[in-house]
Each structure stands twice: as C-alpha cells, then as structure tokens.
Design an enzyme around this catalytic site. Sequence first.
Site, PDB file in Angstrom:
ATOM      1  CB  SER A  43      -0.859  -0.022   1.272  1.00  0.00           C
ATOM      2  OG  SER A  43      -1.449   1.230   1.495  1.00  0.00           O
ATOM      3  CE1 TYR A  60      -3.901  -2.985   5.480  1.00  0.00           C
ATOM      4  CE2 TYR A  60      -3.447  -0.657   5.081  1.00  0.00           C
ATOM      5  CZ  TYR A  60      -3.721  -1.925   4.603  1.00  0.00           C
ATOM      6  OH  TYR A  60      -3.806  -2.129   3.254  1.00  0.00           O
ATOM      7  CE  LYS A 120      -1.479  -4.814   3.348  1.00  0.00           C
ATOM      8  NZ  LYS A 120      -1.705  -6.114   2.767  1.00  0.00           N
TER       9      LYS A 120
HETATM   10  P1  NAD Z   1     -10.866  -7.452   1.084  1.00  0.00           P
HETATM   11  O1  NAD Z   1     -11.077  -7.437   2.562  1.00  0.00           O
HETATM   12  O2  NAD Z   1     -12.044  -7.258   0.209  1.00  0.00           O
HETATM   13  O3  NAD Z   1     -10.099  -8.780   0.651  1.00  0.00           O
HETATM   14  C1  NAD Z   1      -9.201  -9.448   1.513  1.00  0.00           C
HETATM   15  C2  NAD Z   1      -9.663 -10.891   1.583  1.00  0.00           C
HETATM   16  O4  NAD Z   1      -8.770 -11.626   2.424  1.00  0.00           O
HETATM   17  C3  NAD Z   1     -11.052 -11.039   2.201  1.00  0.00           C
HETATM   18  O5  NAD Z   1     -11.855 -11.783   1.308  1.00  0.00           O
HETATM   19  C4  NAD Z   1     -10.809 -11.790   3.506  1.00  0.00           C
HETATM   20  O6  NAD Z   1     -11.890 -12.651   3.812  1.00  0.00           O
HETATM   21  C5  NAD Z   1      -9.532 -12.541   3.200  1.00  0.00           C
HETATM   22  N1  NAD Z   1      -8.687 -12.889   4.363  1.00  0.00           N
HETATM   23  C6  NAD Z   1      -8.216 -12.079   5.334  1.00  0.00           C
HETATM   24  N2  NAD Z   1      -7.407 -12.761   6.159  1.00  0.00           N
HETATM   25  C7  NAD Z   1      -7.355 -14.042   5.703  1.00  0.00           C
HETATM   26  C8  NAD Z   1      -6.682 -15.216   6.111  1.00  0.00           C
HETATM   27  N3  NAD Z   1      -5.874 -15.221   7.187  1.00  0.00           N
HETATM   28  N4  NAD Z   1      -6.860 -16.344   5.396  1.00  0.00           N
HETATM   29  C9  NAD Z   1      -7.674 -16.363   4.302  1.00  0.00           C
HETATM   30  N5  NAD Z   1      -8.334 -15.283   3.869  1.00  0.00           N
HETATM   31  C10 NAD Z   1      -8.170 -14.127   4.554  1.00  0.00           C
HETATM   32  O7  NAD Z   1      -9.747  -6.331   0.773  1.00  0.00           O
HETATM   33  P2  NAD Z   1      -9.267  -5.749  -0.611  1.00  0.00           P
HETATM   34  O8  NAD Z   1      -9.665  -4.321  -0.662  1.00  0.00           O
HETATM   35  O9  NAD Z   1      -9.632  -6.634  -1.729  1.00  0.00           O
HETATM   36  O10 NAD Z   1      -7.693  -5.766  -0.359  1.00  0.00           O
HETATM   37  C11 NAD Z   1      -6.868  -6.843  -0.805  1.00  0.00           C
HETATM   38  C12 NAD Z   1      -5.454  -6.589  -0.317  1.00  0.00           C
HETATM   39  O11 NAD Z   1      -4.986  -5.334  -0.814  1.00  0.00           O
HETATM   40  C13 NAD Z   1      -5.308  -6.521   1.196  1.00  0.00           C
HETATM   41  O12 NAD Z   1      -4.098  -7.140   1.579  1.00  0.00           O
HETATM   42  C14 NAD Z   1      -5.240  -5.033   1.467  1.00  0.00           C
HETATM   43  O13 NAD Z   1      -4.539  -4.747   2.655  1.00  0.00           O
HETATM   44  C15 NAD Z   1      -4.497  -4.539   0.244  1.00  0.00           C
HETATM   45  N6  NAD Z   1      -4.772  -3.126  -0.049  1.00  0.00           N
HETATM   46  C16 NAD Z   1      -6.063  -2.722  -0.209  1.00  0.00           C
HETATM   47  C17 NAD Z   1      -6.331  -1.377  -0.462  1.00  0.00           C
HETATM   48  C18 NAD Z   1      -7.754  -0.911  -0.625  1.00  0.00           C
HETATM   49  O14 NAD Z   1      -7.985   0.278  -0.565  1.00  0.00           O
HETATM   50  N7  NAD Z   1      -8.733  -1.764  -0.837  1.00  0.00           N
HETATM   51  C19 NAD Z   1      -5.280  -0.459  -0.556  1.00  0.00           C
HETATM   52  C20 NAD Z   1      -3.969  -0.913  -0.400  1.00  0.00           C
HETATM   53  C21 NAD Z   1      -3.715  -2.261  -0.152  1.00  0.00           C
HETATM   54  C1  UD1 Z   2      -7.081   5.118   3.629  1.00  0.00           C
HETATM   55  C2  UD1 Z   2      -6.000   4.549   4.503  1.00  0.00           C
HETATM   56  C3  UD1 Z   2      -4.958   3.863   3.649  1.00  0.00           C
HETATM   57  C4  UD1 Z   2      -5.599   2.818   2.755  1.00  0.00           C
HETATM   58  C5  UD1 Z   2      -6.684   3.485   1.923  1.00  0.00           C
HETATM   59  C6  UD1 Z   2      -7.428   2.473   1.099  1.00  0.00           C
HETATM   60  C7  UD1 Z   2      -5.962   6.051   6.443  1.00  0.00           C
HETATM   61  C8  UD1 Z   2      -5.162   7.072   7.210  1.00  0.00           C
HETATM   62  N1  UD1 Z   2      -5.395   5.619   5.294  1.00  0.00           N
HETATM   63  O1  UD1 Z   2      -6.475   6.093   2.799  1.00  0.00           O
HETATM   64  O2  UD1 Z   2      -3.993   3.241   4.485  1.00  0.00           O
HETATM   65  O3  UD1 Z   2      -4.627   2.230   1.916  1.00  0.00           O
HETATM   66  O4  UD1 Z   2      -7.626   4.113   2.813  1.00  0.00           O
HETATM   67  O5  UD1 Z   2      -8.161   3.094   0.082  1.00  0.00           O
HETATM   68  O6  UD1 Z   2      -7.043   5.678   6.844  1.00  0.00           O
HETATM   69  N2  UD1 Z   2     -12.867  11.418   3.153  1.00  0.00           N
HETATM   70  C9  UD1 Z   2     -13.890  12.284   3.469  1.00  0.00           C
HETATM   71  N3  UD1 Z   2     -15.052  11.750   3.967  1.00  0.00           N
HETATM   72  C10 UD1 Z   2     -15.235  10.417   4.184  1.00  0.00           C
HETATM   73  C11 UD1 Z   2     -14.170   9.534   3.845  1.00  0.00           C
HETATM   74  C12 UD1 Z   2     -12.997  10.073   3.347  1.00  0.00           C
HETATM   75  O7  UD1 Z   2     -13.767  13.486   3.311  1.00  0.00           O
HETATM   76  O8  UD1 Z   2     -16.308  10.009   4.657  1.00  0.00           O
HETATM   77  C13 UD1 Z   2     -11.614  11.963   2.581  1.00  0.00           C
HETATM   78  C14 UD1 Z   2     -10.380  11.702   3.405  1.00  0.00           C
HETATM   79  O9  UD1 Z   2     -10.197  12.693   4.372  1.00  0.00           O
HETATM   80  C15 UD1 Z   2      -9.298  11.678   2.320  1.00  0.00           C
HETATM   81  C16 UD1 Z   2     -10.012  11.125   1.092  1.00  0.00           C
HETATM   82  O10 UD1 Z   2     -11.410  11.313   1.337  1.00  0.00           O
HETATM   83  O11 UD1 Z   2      -8.876  12.992   2.035  1.00  0.00           O
HETATM   84  C17 UD1 Z   2      -9.765   9.653   0.869  1.00  0.00           C
HETATM   85  O12 UD1 Z   2     -10.072   8.933   2.061  1.00  0.00           O
HETATM   86  P1  UD1 Z   2     -10.090   7.336   2.111  1.00  0.00           P
HETATM   87  O13 UD1 Z   2     -10.940   6.810   1.018  1.00  0.00           O
HETATM   88  O14 UD1 Z   2     -10.439   6.944   3.511  1.00  0.00           O
HETATM   89  O15 UD1 Z   2      -8.607   6.921   1.776  1.00  0.00           O
HETATM   90  P2  UD1 Z   2      -7.214   7.404   2.413  1.00  0.00           P
HETATM   91  O16 UD1 Z   2      -7.434   8.198   3.651  1.00  0.00           O
HETATM   92  O17 UD1 Z   2      -6.412   8.009   1.339  1.00  0.00           O
END
Ligand code: NAD
Ligand code: UD1
Length: 339
Positions: A125, A150, A154
């Site tokens: 991330s 979190y 990572k």
């Molecule tokens: P998600 O929660 O939709 O998917 C993660 C999946 O992992 C879920 O289906 C959950 O049931 C499964 N899981 C968790 N722990 C497990 C375990 N121990 N064994 C088996 N299954 C397990 O999340 P996502 O948004 O699809 O994210 C996927 C990956 O990307 C995650 O590692 C997350 O940290 C990373 N990531 C996500 C974002 C985002 O904004 N969505 C941003 C940066 C990184």
């Molecule tokens: C957050 C996480 C980041 C993660 C990412 C996933 C934190 C500090 N960081 O990032 O680790 O990888 O989500 O997408 O939580 N906002 C509003 N109103 C809302 C929600 C969000 O104004 O109800 C604003 C926030 O202040 C920010 C932007 O929208 O400026 C994006 O927010 P968000 O979607 O939560 O993502 P990040 O904060 O960038």
Amino acid sequence: MKVLVTGGTGYIGSHTCVELIEAGHTPIVLDNLYNSSAEALHRVAQITGQEVPFYEGDVRDEALLRQIFDAHRDIGCVIHFAGLKAVGESVQKPLDYYENNLSSTMALCRVMGQYGVKKIIFSSSATVYSADNEIPYREDSRIGGCTSPYGWSKFMCEQILRDIANADPQWSVVLLRYFNPVGAHPSGLIGEDPRGIPNNLMPFISQTAIGKREVLSIFGNDYPTPDGTGVRDYIHVVDLARGHVAAVDYLTAHTGEAVFNLGTGTPCSVLEMVHAFEKANGVTVPYIFAPRRSGDLPAYYADPAKSCETLGWKAELNVIDMCRDTWHWQSKNPNGYDA
Ligand code: NAD
Ligand code: UD1
C-alpha cells in the site's frame, strides 16, 4: 499459468480473477470469507464463463496450503491479497493485524518454498511511504514512519519478502503499492461490499447517493490544496487488477525483488470526486464540511513511470469511469452480495 489467489473472494481479488481469466490464466482461490462472500466467485463465473476452484480456509493453515499445492502441482505463482485492511480497527486491535497479516505471509512462503513455487506478488500500500516525502511518491521514496499497525504490517511483510528474495536467488517477489482503489467491474456484477459504515470515500459517496447515508462529511476544507480538500490518487479496480496480470508476466521473466506503484499519477480532491460522481450519474451527493480526520495527509499521489516502463502497464480509466462503474454496482446491488 495456474495462479493461487489468496483473498480472492475479496474486492481486489475477485476483480483480479476476472482479468487473469481474460488473459488466459487459471486462478485458484483460498479465502476464509472473513470479509467477503463466496457469491463473488459465482459472479466471476457469470462474467467469464469459467468456474474458479475455491478453498474456504485460512492462509495460516499450512496443512490446507499443502493440500492445495498437492492438488495443483502446476501452480506457477501466488498473488497474496489475503489480509485485514481496516486502518482504524488496526489501531484498536494491533495484535489481530500483526498476527493475521504477518503469520499468513510467513506460512504461505514457507509452504511455497517446500513446493518449489517461488514466485509471489504481494498487495502492499502507498501507506508504507513516509509522510515527509515529496509528492508524487516514487518507488525509491522513503518508507516507514507508518501511522497505523495496518501500515506497519504492510511495511513488515515487504521486509520479510525482501529478505526471502535476498536469501534465495530463485525467489521472485513483486511488491505492488496500491494507491486508492475504487470502482467496480463494468458489468455491475462484482464490486466493493464494505461491512457496516464505510470508512473510505467512494463507498460513502455511493451509499449517500442511494440514500443509505444522509450526508457525506468532507473531512477538512482548509488543507493547502487547490480547493482545500484532501487530494489522493484514485485508481479504477479494473486497472489495478490488470496491473497484477502485468506483474505475473514480469515474475515469469525475472528473479529477485521488485516494487511498483499502482496509481494513475493524477491527483483528485474530495470535492472533485463528489462533483465527478454527480456528473457521471446524474445524482446529488449531499455533503457538509467537517473537521479534518486524524492521521490524514493533505495530499499524495503516485509517480507511475516505473510501472509503465518496466511492467508495460498504465491506468487507462478515468475518474468518470470510476464513478459510473461504482454507481452501476451500487444501484444493481444496494445490499452488496446479500440478496
Ligand atoms: P478485502 O477485505 O475485500 O479482501 C481481503 C480478503 O482476504 C477477504 O476476502 C478476507 O476474507 C480474506 N482474508 C483475510 N485474512 C485471511 C486469512 N488469514 N486467510 C484467508 N483469507 C483471509 O480487501 P481488498 O480491498 O480486496 O484488499 C486486498 C489486499 O490489498 C489486502 O491485503 C489489502 O490490505 C491490500 N490493499 C487494499 C487497499 C484498498 O484500498 N482496498 C489499498 C492498499 C492495499
Ligand atoms: C485510507 C487509509 C490507507 C488505505 C486506503 C485504502 C488512512 C489514514 N489511510 O487512505 O492506508 O490504503 O484508505 O483506500 O485511513 N474522506 C472524506 N469523507 C469520508 C471519507 C474520506 O472526506 O467520509 C476523505 C479523506 O479525508 C481523504 C479522502 O477522502 O482525504 C480519501 O479517504 P479514504 O478513502 O479513507 O482513503 P485514504 O485516507 O487516502
């Protein structure tokens, strides 16, 4: 290639299964359904016409991992999405986050090594970058100083994987640093299905537009940004998923460790996103300005040049596509995967 996808019923994992299949690969999914529904894979089959083999269980269960590698001797690489990802919750329950995210990565690598499968793509991330970097963030910008367990989990998984690649030159490790994934598959069949009140911006906007939430609180309008609201790099989940397909190709041709940003490189403010959503979908998103959210940075976005040059990948979809596809998914599935 046969690809083991941990966390493959989740938001990004399910979209990646679609893109893998469309590129001619065969995904196999392992997920404990802690934060997802098996229905997502039925939808993947509806989109692609291909069933995805599914193992329900925990990545930390090494006996189950061995069962999977025994049953599929031709697995060529692993994409490791499984993990806990709620930033606020990680502050409340740090042990759960370290235990789940680190132990699953270590168990997975241990069993992969035993089976000679030494190619892994890891979901990292942008949160691993230090807040004091200049923007845009490049892969060689400073990391560390994370603001939540979190983020540290990572950071630590990245280090574990880097050390594994250093210790054994047969390993190939790709660390993908995602910026802000949003949107849904254009079919409206799969998308993000957050449990409870969404923390992230895009699901909150779409739930407000559909009337599930009364009003969006915009956290801060006095940041040093062009309109005073927070600036991020939102990336369409289909583009993100395609970045994984490019990383699979890269893994097959390289060993060692490599890190890539997956972002668009285009900054977008909260207000710009709200207005894009209204314009793309002909809806109104009521909002109020609220105080800044603790821990938020004013602005950050990716420099995606290395991904473009080395992976041959670049985001193609814009903010209007992201808003349209989010709304399509939300209005077709107002309660997510629950009927
Ligand atoms: P998600 O929660 O939709 O998917 C993660 C999946 O992992 C879920 O289906 C959950 O049931 C499964 N899981 C968790 N722990 C497990 C375990 N121990 N064994 C088996 N299954 C397990 O999340 P996502 O948004 O699809 O994210 C996927 C990956 O990307 C995650 O590692 C997350 O940290 C990373 N990531 C996500 C974002 C985002 O904004 N969505 C941003 C940066 C990184
Ligand atoms: C957050 C996480 C980041 C993660 C990412 C996933 C934190 C500090 N960081 O990032 O680790 O990888 O989500 O997408 O939580 N906002 C509003 N109103 C809302 C929600 C969000 O104004 O109800 C604003 C926030 O202040 C920010 C932007 O929208 O400026 C994006 O927010 P968000 O979607 O939560 O993502 P990040 O904060 O960038």
